[in-house]
Design a protein around this motif. Structure first.
Motif, mmCIF file in Angstrom:
data_model
loop_
_atom_site.group_PDB
_atom_site.id
_atom_site.type_symbol
_atom_site.label_atom_id
_atom_site.label_comp_id
_atom_site.label_asym_id
_atom_site.label_seq_id
_atom_site.Cartn_x
_atom_site.Cartn_y
_atom_site.Cartn_z
ATOM 1 N N ILE A 127 25.228 -0.143 6.941
ATOM 2 C CA ILE A 127 24.656 0.049 8.275
ATOM 3 C C ILE A 127 23.193 -0.368 8.215
ATOM 4 N N TRP A 128 22.722 -0.995 9.252
ATOM 5 C CA TRP A 128 21.346 -1.442 9.478
ATOM 6 C C TRP A 128 20.931 -2.645 8.648
ATOM 7 N N ARG A 129 20.708 -2.486 7.374
ATOM 8 C CA ARG A 129 20.203 -3.595 6.555
ATOM 9 C C ARG A 129 21.237 -4.001 5.519
ATOM 10 N N VAL A 130 21.473 -5.303 5.441
ATOM 11 C CA VAL A 130 22.481 -5.834 4.527
ATOM 12 C C VAL A 130 21.788 -6.366 3.280
ATOM 13 N N ASP A 131 22.261 -5.940 2.136
ATOM 14 C CA ASP A 131 21.782 -6.444 0.857
ATOM 15 C C ASP A 131 22.826 -7.429 0.342
ATOM 16 N N ALA A 132 22.434 -8.694 0.198
ATOM 17 C CA ALA A 132 23.377 -9.749 -0.190
ATOM 18 C C ALA A 132 24.048 -9.448 -1.529
ATOM 19 N N ASP A 133 23.291 -8.999 -2.511
ATOM 20 C CA ASP A 133 23.876 -8.722 -3.829
ATOM 21 C C ASP A 133 24.875 -7.568 -3.771
ATOM 22 N N ARG A 134 24.560 -6.550 -3.006
ATOM 23 C CA ARG A 134 25.490 -5.415 -2.856
ATOM 24 C C ARG A 134 26.772 -5.869 -2.168
ATOM 25 N N LEU A 135 26.648 -6.726 -1.163
ATOM 26 C CA LEU A 135 27.824 -7.255 -0.479
ATOM 27 C C LEU A 135 28.659 -8.109 -1.432
ATOM 28 N N ARG A 136 28.005 -8.945 -2.217
ATOM 29 C CA ARG A 136 28.730 -9.759 -3.207
ATOM 30 C C ARG A 136 29.515 -8.874 -4.181
#
Length: 85
Positions: A66-75
């Motif tokens: 929610i709110w801010r997306v962290d690219a590494d966490r999504l990967r």
């Protein structure tokens, strides 16, 4: 295992949604995944649930962030989804 479904919940004029979209599209492109975008203003249930929490990124209809997306966490989350231990 089926391909993960990525969904971005947001609304027009939301700068955080624009930021999230750019990150999610980048990661989705790396993984060859499609991104479904849903406008919470078009769905009263989504609006009631997420009005103060957008943007929301879902992986297979489950809240990832929610709110801010962290690219590494999504990967990492997509890798775990595609290659469970």
């Amino acid at each position: 295992m089926p391909t993960p479904r990525l969904t971005l919940l947001g609304k027009p004029g939301c700068h955080l949604c624009d930021d999230a979209r750019a990150i999610v599209l980048e990661v989705a492109g790396e993984r060859g995944l499609a991104l479904e975008e849903r406008n919470i203003l078009d769905d009263e249930t989504l609006l009631d649930r997420y009005a103060e929490e957008i943007p929301v990124v879902l992986i297979d209809d489950r809240v990832h962030t929610i709110w801010r997306v962290d690219a590494d966490r999504l990967r990492r989350a997509l890798d775990e989804r595609q290659n469970p231990a």
